[in-house]
Motif scaffolding. Structure first.
Motif, PDB file in Angstrom:
ATOM      1  N   TYR A 190       0.840  -1.200   0.000  1.00 32.78           N
ATOM      2  CA  TYR A 190       0.000   0.000   0.000  1.00 32.78           C
ATOM      3  C   TYR A 190       0.874   1.249   0.000  1.00 32.78           C
ATOM      4  O   TYR A 190       0.666   2.175  -0.790  1.00 32.78           O
ATOM      5  CB  TYR A 190      -0.895  -0.012   1.236  1.00 32.78           C
ATOM      6  N   THR A 249      -6.081  10.227   0.415  1.00 36.40           N
ATOM      7  CA  THR A 249      -6.065   8.784   0.642  1.00 36.40           C
ATOM      8  C   THR A 249      -7.174   8.096  -0.149  1.00 36.40           C
ATOM      9  O   THR A 249      -6.940   7.087  -0.835  1.00 36.40           O
ATOM     10  CB  THR A 249      -6.217   8.473   2.145  1.00 36.40           C
ATOM     11  N   LYS A 250      -8.378   8.632  -0.080  1.00 38.46           N
ATOM     12  CA  LYS A 250      -9.499   8.044  -0.809  1.00 38.46           C
ATOM     13  C   LYS A 250      -9.298   8.138  -2.325  1.00 38.46           C
ATOM     14  O   LYS A 250      -9.614   7.203  -3.070  1.00 38.46           O
ATOM     15  CB  LYS A 250     -10.805   8.742  -0.406  1.00 38.46           C
ATOM     16  N   ASP A 271      -6.757   5.574  -3.305  1.00 39.61           N
ATOM     17  CA  ASP A 271      -7.350   4.242  -3.139  1.00 39.61           C
ATOM     18  C   ASP A 271      -8.147   3.851  -4.373  1.00 39.61           C
ATOM     19  O   ASP A 271      -8.048   2.726  -4.878  1.00 39.61           O
ATOM     20  CB  ASP A 271      -8.257   4.214  -1.912  1.00 39.61           C
ATOM     21  N   GLN A 311      -6.859   0.237  -4.185  1.00 41.93           N
ATOM     22  CA  GLN A 311      -6.422  -0.116  -2.842  1.00 41.93           C
ATOM     23  C   GLN A 311      -7.516   0.258  -1.844  1.00 41.93           C
ATOM     24  O   GLN A 311      -8.488   0.925  -2.200  1.00 41.93           O
ATOM     25  CB  GLN A 311      -5.111   0.609  -2.497  1.00 41.93           C
ATOM     26  N   ASN A 312      -7.358  -0.199  -0.614  1.00 37.87           N
ATOM     27  CA  ASN A 312      -8.403   0.043   0.383  1.00 37.87           C
ATOM     28  C   ASN A 312      -7.767   0.278   1.752  1.00 37.87           C
ATOM     29  O   ASN A 312      -7.180  -0.626   2.343  1.00 37.87           O
ATOM     30  CB  ASN A 312      -9.359  -1.149   0.450  1.00 37.87           C
ATOM     31  N   PHE A 313      -7.862   1.518   2.212  1.00 33.25           N
ATOM     32  CA  PHE A 313      -7.244   1.881   3.491  1.00 33.25           C
ATOM     33  C   PHE A 313      -7.806   1.043   4.639  1.00 33.25           C
ATOM     34  O   PHE A 313      -7.053   0.506   5.463  1.00 33.25           O
ATOM     35  CB  PHE A 313      -7.483   3.373   3.766  1.00 33.25           C
TER      36      PHE A 313
END
Length: 377
Positions: A237, A353-354, A357, A362-364
């Motif tokens: 990540y 971040t979003k 993602d 990807q997924n926090f």
């Protein structure tokens, strides 16, 4: 002079874009006139700005441009200033006060890199430059100042007294930049290589060629530092689009290389960010379990929205308690980087971040479930 720093007299840092400064920790914002290697190293060396900076240290002052070291020292963490004095005290103290002589060189051969790490950007990564271009249509430069033979001649001449050379990037081992090893060959040809230690900062996604290793063997010491922010999915990540299995296999190859060559040393660096500070102790213990040295931990200052201080107050309190409960002193000290002051960058942290993602699939929440829970993310 307990706050004295020799780096303003004895160190030269060449950034990916060719800009010059005393060391990699010095704040660019505190350099009113940007000095670039294309304009000649002597322009920087003889500048009134550098002379004034040196005067400040001689007078016992603490320049604002060095605030990253001051903050680390206030937090009980050994700063670059302190580490460099320990490593190069003999060479530093042989200098006359006021003399500028580059015995320590920090050198980034451009910004060519195969990763677009969360904490990085287009200036230090060509992969980031490409990704950012797709997003906003702007053109971001790929820095290749080192292809100019006149510049490289100036570099070799200006750093002929070096006893230590840090080589970063970009990713210094991802491509065969012939100028990189031609530069090292000058020291071999002059008979000085055995007096010089090398330090590399690599993301671990690649392994050096045998002919490069043969060149390294001519030097006094080679420190290969793996820049690794966590392990497994959390690593992937943070260090997108790296593959953890491949990097782990390379780590084992680096360990073997260093075990077989007594003057090769393996080290580890860990970037302490809003993503990683919660997991710092886990990573430290992983390093020890894998037979790696204890990691050097440096706190991210820029971008501001990735600094650990960006997190909301209740989350910071939970993280502080977690750090304080650690039996590892290096981990305990990290809590000094989290204070009670509010952050104005948390919304920006969430937005970026979003956004990444979605773009990177990807997924926090799934990658950092424990951190996401205390953030109520």
């Amino acid at each position: 002079m307990k706050d004295f720093c020799y780096n303003v007299f004895a160190s030269l840092d060449i950034q990916p874009n060719g800009n010059l400064r005393p060391c990699c920790k010095f704040l660019n914002s505190e350099i009113p006139e940007q000095f670039n290697i294309k304009d000649g190293i002597s322009k920087y060396k003889e500048s009134a700005w550098l002379k004034d900076l040196q005067r400040q240290f001689i007078a016992g002052e603490k320049p604002k441009g060095c605030s990253r070291c001051w903050k680390e020292e206030d937090a009980g963490i050994k700063s670059m200033r302190q580490m460099d004095i320990e490593k190069h005290r003999k060479e530093f103290e042989s200098l006359r006060i006021g003399e500028t002589k580059f015995v320590k060189v920090q050198l980034d051969f451009g910004n060519i890199c195969n990763l677009a790490c969360r904490i990085c950007g287009p200036g230090a990564s060509s992969r980031w430059a490409s990704e950012q271009h797709k997003q906003d249509g702007k053109t971001y430069p790929i820095h290749d100042w080192f292809k100019d033979k006149k510049i490289m001649k100036d570099l070799s001449q200006s750093t002929k007294n070096a006893v230590h050379i840090d080589i970063g990037g970009g990713e210094p081992l991802i491509v065969d930049i012939t100028e990189h090893f031609e530069y090292l060959q000058h020291f071999i040809d002059s008979g000085r290589a055995r007096e010089i230690s090398l330090h590399y900062n690599t993301n671990g996604t690649t392994f050096p060629k045998s002919d490069h290793i043969d060149i390294w063997k001519q030097f006094k010491k080679v420190d290969l530092q793996l820049s690794i922010d966590d392990t497994g999915k959390r690593f992937e990540y943070n260090r997108w689009p790296a593959n953890w299995k491949k990097v782990y296999a390379n780590i084992k190859k680096y360990q073997k290389l260093c075990n077989e060559n007594k003057h090769f040393v393996l080290s580890v660096s860990f970037s302490v960010s809003a993503f990683t500070i919660f997991y710092a102790e886990d990573f430290f213990k992983w390093c020890i379990k894998e037979g790696l040295p204890a990691p050097w931990m440096g706190v991210i200052v820029n971008p501001s929205y990735y600094n650990p201080q960006v997190l909301p107050q209740d989350a910071k309190e939970t993280i502080r308690s977690r750090l304080m409960d650690s039996n590892i002193q290096q981990i305990k000290k990290l809590m000094n980087y989290i204070d009670d002051s509010p952050s104005k960058f948390y919304d920006q942290f969430k937005t970026i971040t979003k956004k990444l993602d979605i773009k990177r699939n990807q997924n926090f929440q799934k990658t950092f479930p424990e951190l996401a829970e205390i953030l109520r993310y």
